[in-house]
Design an enzyme around this catalytic site. Structure first.
Site, PDB file in Angstrom:
ATOM      1  N   GLU A   1      17.566   3.620   0.249  1.00 44.18           N
ATOM      2  CA  GLU A   1      17.474   2.501   0.848  1.00 44.18           C
ATOM      3  C   GLU A   1      17.283   1.177  -0.167  1.00 44.18           C
ATOM      4  OE1 GLU A   1      15.078   4.281   4.760  1.00 44.18           O
ATOM      5  OE2 GLU A   1      13.794   3.532   3.141  1.00 44.18           O
TER       6      GLU A   1
ATOM      7  N   CYS B   1      16.034  -5.901  -3.460  1.00 41.28           N
ATOM      8  CA  CYS B   1      15.013  -4.698  -3.918  1.00 41.28           C
ATOM      9  C   CYS B   1      15.610  -3.548  -3.846  1.00 41.28           C
ATOM     10  CB  CYS B   1      13.723  -4.643  -3.043  1.00 41.28           C
ATOM     11  SG  CYS B   1      12.669  -3.255  -3.341  1.00 41.28           S
TER      12      CYS B   1
ATOM     13  N   CYS C   1      11.901  10.568  -5.237  1.00 37.07           N
ATOM     14  CA  CYS C   1      11.250  10.298  -6.403  1.00 37.07           C
ATOM     15  C   CYS C   1      10.464  11.477  -6.878  1.00 37.07           C
ATOM     16  CB  CYS C   1      10.063   9.314  -5.980  1.00 37.07           C
ATOM     17  SG  CYS C   1       9.207   8.369  -7.517  1.00 37.07           S
TER      18      CYS C   1
ATOM     19  N   CYS D   1       2.755   9.530  -6.183  1.00 34.49           N
ATOM     20  CA  CYS D   1       1.513   8.721  -6.026  1.00 34.49           C
ATOM     21  C   CYS D   1       1.110   8.878  -4.624  1.00 34.49           C
ATOM     22  CB  CYS D   1       2.113   7.159  -6.187  1.00 34.49           C
ATOM     23  SG  CYS D   1       2.821   7.011  -7.905  1.00 34.49           S
TER      24      CYS D   1
ATOM     25  N   CYS E   1       2.081   6.354  -1.555  1.00 36.76           N
ATOM     26  CA  CYS E   1       3.462   5.942  -1.448  1.00 36.76           C
ATOM     27  C   CYS E   1       4.418   6.774  -0.510  1.00 36.76           C
ATOM     28  CB  CYS E   1       4.203   5.701  -2.735  1.00 36.76           C
ATOM     29  SG  CYS E   1       6.126   5.207  -2.780  1.00 36.76           S
TER      30      CYS E   1
ATOM     31  N   GLY F   1      12.269   5.491  -6.312  1.00 39.16           N
ATOM     32  CA  GLY F   1      12.433   6.169  -7.516  1.00 39.16           C
ATOM     33  C   GLY F   1      11.677   5.353  -8.594  1.00 39.16           C
ATOM     34  N   GLU F   2      11.869   5.857  -9.727  1.00 36.09           N
ATOM     35  CA  GLU F   2      11.070   5.292 -11.068  1.00 36.09           C
ATOM     36  C   GLU F   2      12.061   4.975 -11.935  1.00 36.09           C
ATOM     37  OE1 GLU F   2       8.184   4.373 -12.178  1.00 36.09           O
ATOM     38  OE2 GLU F   2       9.091   3.955 -14.107  1.00 36.09           O
TER      39      GLU F   2
ATOM     40  N   SER G   1      10.048  -2.443 -12.184  1.00 42.00           N
ATOM     41  CA  SER G   1       8.747  -2.179 -11.921  1.00 42.00           C
ATOM     42  C   SER G   1       8.633  -0.638 -12.226  1.00 42.00           C
ATOM     43  CB  SER G   1       8.229  -2.363 -10.272  1.00 42.00           C
ATOM     44  OG  SER G   1       7.212  -1.780 -10.290  1.00 42.00           O
TER      45      SER G   1
ATOM     46  N   SER H   1       2.943  -1.195 -12.023  1.00 42.00           N
ATOM     47  CA  SER H   1       2.190  -0.587 -10.898  1.00 42.00           C
ATOM     48  C   SER H   1       0.648   0.099 -11.154  1.00 42.00           C
ATOM     49  CB  SER H   1       2.922   0.417  -9.978  1.00 42.00           C
ATOM     50  OG  SER H   1       4.133  -0.269  -9.562  1.00 42.00           O
ATOM     51  N   LEU H   2      -0.242  -0.792 -11.283  1.00 43.87           N
ATOM     52  CA  LEU H   2      -1.368  -0.337 -12.027  1.00 43.87           C
ATOM     53  C   LEU H   2      -2.259   0.172 -11.202  1.00 43.87           C
ATOM     54  CD1 LEU H   2      -2.965  -0.599 -14.560  1.00 43.87           C
ATOM     55  CD2 LEU H   2      -3.758  -2.482 -14.234  1.00 43.87           C
ATOM     56  N   HIS H   3      -2.919  -0.485  -9.920  1.00 41.54           N
ATOM     57  CA  HIS H   3      -3.669  -0.009  -8.871  1.00 41.54           C
ATOM     58  C   HIS H   3      -5.141   0.174  -9.348  1.00 41.54           C
ATOM     59  CE1 HIS H   3      -0.120  -0.331  -6.596  1.00 41.54           C
ATOM     60  NE2 HIS H   3       0.474   0.639  -7.182  1.00 41.54           N
TER      61      HIS H   3
ATOM     62  N   ASN I   1       0.518  -1.051   2.762  1.00 38.91           N
ATOM     63  CA  ASN I   1       1.426  -0.830   3.761  1.00 38.91           C
ATOM     64  C   ASN I   1       1.052   0.833   4.199  1.00 38.91           C
ATOM     65  OD1 ASN I   1       2.800  -3.238   3.794  1.00 38.91           O
ATOM     66  ND2 ASN I   1       3.790  -2.599   1.741  1.00 38.91           N
TER      67      ASN I   1
ATOM     68  N   CYS J   1       6.990  -2.339   0.732  1.00 41.10           N
ATOM     69  CA  CYS J   1       6.520  -1.652  -0.532  1.00 41.10           C
ATOM     70  C   CYS J   1       5.916  -0.177  -0.126  1.00 41.10           C
ATOM     71  CB  CYS J   1       5.386  -2.011  -1.398  1.00 41.10           C
ATOM     72  SG  CYS J   1       5.893  -3.688  -2.291  1.00 41.10           S
TER      73      CYS J   1
HETATM   74  N1  SAH Z   1       8.361   3.473  -9.338  1.00 38.93           N
HETATM   75  C1  SAH Z   1       8.166   2.336  -9.687  1.00 38.93           C
HETATM   76  C2  SAH Z   1       9.127   1.549  -8.476  1.00 38.93           C
HETATM   77  C3  SAH Z   1       8.418   1.525  -6.922  1.00 38.93           C
HETATM   78  S1  SAH Z   1       8.025  -0.201  -6.604  1.00 38.93           S
HETATM   79  C4  SAH Z   1       6.792   1.826  -9.529  1.00 38.93           C
HETATM   80  O1  SAH Z   1       6.078   2.957  -9.156  1.00 38.93           O
HETATM   81  O2  SAH Z   1       6.572   0.633  -9.899  1.00 38.93           O
HETATM   82  C5  SAH Z   1       7.093   0.130  -5.363  1.00 38.93           C
HETATM   83  C6  SAH Z   1       5.776  -0.812  -5.441  1.00 38.93           C
HETATM   84  O3  SAH Z   1       5.124  -0.519  -4.422  1.00 38.93           O
HETATM   85  C7  SAH Z   1       4.939  -0.107  -6.607  1.00 38.93           C
HETATM   86  O4  SAH Z   1       4.016  -0.935  -7.080  1.00 38.93           O
HETATM   87  C8  SAH Z   1       3.970   0.662  -5.792  1.00 38.93           C
HETATM   88  O5  SAH Z   1       2.871   1.101  -6.341  1.00 38.93           O
HETATM   89  C9  SAH Z   1       3.846  -0.142  -4.517  1.00 38.93           C
HETATM   90  N2  SAH Z   1       3.418   0.671  -3.524  1.00 38.93           N
HETATM   91  C10 SAH Z   1       3.721   2.210  -3.257  1.00 38.93           C
HETATM   92  N3  SAH Z   1       3.111   2.779  -2.058  1.00 38.93           N
HETATM   93  C11 SAH Z   1       2.850   1.462  -1.426  1.00 38.93           C
HETATM   94  C12 SAH Z   1       2.196   1.123   0.062  1.00 38.93           C
HETATM   95  N4  SAH Z   1       1.884   2.113   0.870  1.00 38.93           N
HETATM   96  N5  SAH Z   1       1.424  -0.017   0.114  1.00 38.93           N
HETATM   97  C13 SAH Z   1       1.655  -1.009  -0.817  1.00 38.93           C
HETATM   98  N6  SAH Z   1       2.504  -0.912  -1.934  1.00 38.93           N
HETATM   99  C14 SAH Z   1       2.810   0.438  -2.368  1.00 38.93           C
END
Ligand code: SAH
Length: 354
Positions: free
Chosen positions: A93, A106, A113, A117, A120, A164-165, A196, A219-221, A295, A338
């Protein structure tokens, strides 16, 4: 009969070698390259500045592979999600996100993937394969055409935040970006492109060594291993201290600040020590924090934290002069936001094919 080769897998140099080998002038490579990448030719018949005989020879030896947009969904907020079918029938997508000032594409870098995580939806899919450079490039072209058709505006930005990464498909992603930024391709500035990553310390250093000109987002979190380990298993091999070291290396080589993506969840990373750890992490290099709205996926363990916590994060960051923005989701109603890209309409079919 020999199998036909995919001409879009050839670099310009390889095309030059090919034309020299069949006693054609070297500049044929430039002509064909422009047809393939800048003009998006879908057949050799279109290449009208080549002789009929040469076009026929190319038809016999090569194929031109292209993605197709199988399905396009439009959100009430203008966001468009494309289900993109690859040459082997697999589906990824990509998303067009319009705002007042920008139109952002995007794009996906892998089918599925391999990361896991927990928050996700894409992470719940199996990784099936890397995308080729041209499959990445074509997603951008498809969104670019939609930007013109539906908004009468040019595409301004590209983010590698789809499925994907990207750093696990390093060569193809960099090759696609080369074509996107080259004058014979789309001639876009690398400053408008952001890759990213989940945070692969070694690959962040490799990007720095390769002196890439595009932007990096992480993507730190969470900036605490005890938390990050439990939501992003990749952290076990790439702990926060290693990320910090890699980012310092990145900054020393590129001089570019990094964006940290960060979602705050109830009971996961909503405590004062989480905030303090992020503020501390932000001191390693110049950076910016995007607090992304969560989300919901099908996993009920994760819930968006209260507004008061988000405000506390922003206040703590701003007190230390760190730029922090809240990012509201786009395209939620069509699962285009996302973490929601999961081929919902296709997934059953892909699972059956496995
Ligand atoms: N693999 C890469 C590219 C994916 S980017 C990465 O991890 O950065 C997608 C972004 O959305 C990342 O920052 C991911 O952490 C974030 N993400 C994943 N699931 C999400 C969700 N349910 N709600 C909000 N952000 C989310």
């Amino acid at each position: 009969m020999e199998e036909k080769r995919d001409i879009r897998a050839f670099t310009k140099e390889q095309l030059q070698e090919y034309f020299i080998s069949i006693e054609e002038p070297k500049f044929r490579a430039t002509q064909v390259y422009e047809w393939l990448w800048q003009k998006g030719a879908k057949s050799f018949e279109d290449m009208t500045n080549l002789s009929l005989a040469l076009r026929q020879k190319l038809v016999e030896g090569f194929v031109i592979n292209h993605i197709s947009v199988d399905e396009m969904q439009r959100s009430s907020d203008g966001t468009i999600k494309n289900a993109v079918r690859l040459y082997d029938g697999k589906v990824v997508e990509s998303v067009l996100i319009p705002t007042e000032k920008r139109i952002t594409a995007c794009v996906s870098s892998q089918v599925g993937c391999s990361l896991d995580c927990h928050f996700c939806a894409t992470g719940q899919l199996k990784r099936m394969r890397n995308l080729n450079a041209d499959e990445i490039y074509d997603q951008v072209v498809a969104v670019m055409n939609e930007a013109e058709t539906f908004f009468n505006r040019p595409l301004t930005n590209i983010v590698f935040m789809g499925m994907g990464e990207p750093l696990m498909n390093y060569n193809n992603v960099l090759d696609a970006i080369d074509k996107i930024t080259s004058p014979e391709g789309l001639n876009m500035s690398p400053k408008r492109i952001t890759v990213s990553t989940v945070g692969l310390a070694k690959m962040i250093k490799k990007l720095a060594d390769d002196e890439v000109k595009f932007n990096l987002a992480l993507s730190l979190h969470s900036a605490r291993d005890v938390v990050r380990d439990t939501i992003m298993p990749i952290n076990l091999a790439n702990p926060v201290a290693d990320l910090a070291e890699a980012l310092k290396y990145w900054y020393s080589k590129t001089g570019k600040r990094v964006t940290y993506e960060y979602v705050v969840w109830k009971g996961v990373n909503d405590q004062p020590e989480d905030i303090a750890a992020l503020v501390k992490f932000c001191h390693h290099i110049p950076c910016k924090v995007n607090l992304i709205e969560y989300n919901p996926t099908d996993d009920e363990r994760f819930q968006q934290a209260d507004d008061t916590v988000i405000k506390a994060y922003i206040a703590a960051l701003e007190a230390k002069d760190i730029v922090a923005k809240v990012r509201h989701s786009r395209g939620k109603d069509i699962d285009a936001a996302c973490g929601q890209l999961a081929n919902k309409n296709e997934v059953a079919e892909q699972v059956i094919r496995l």
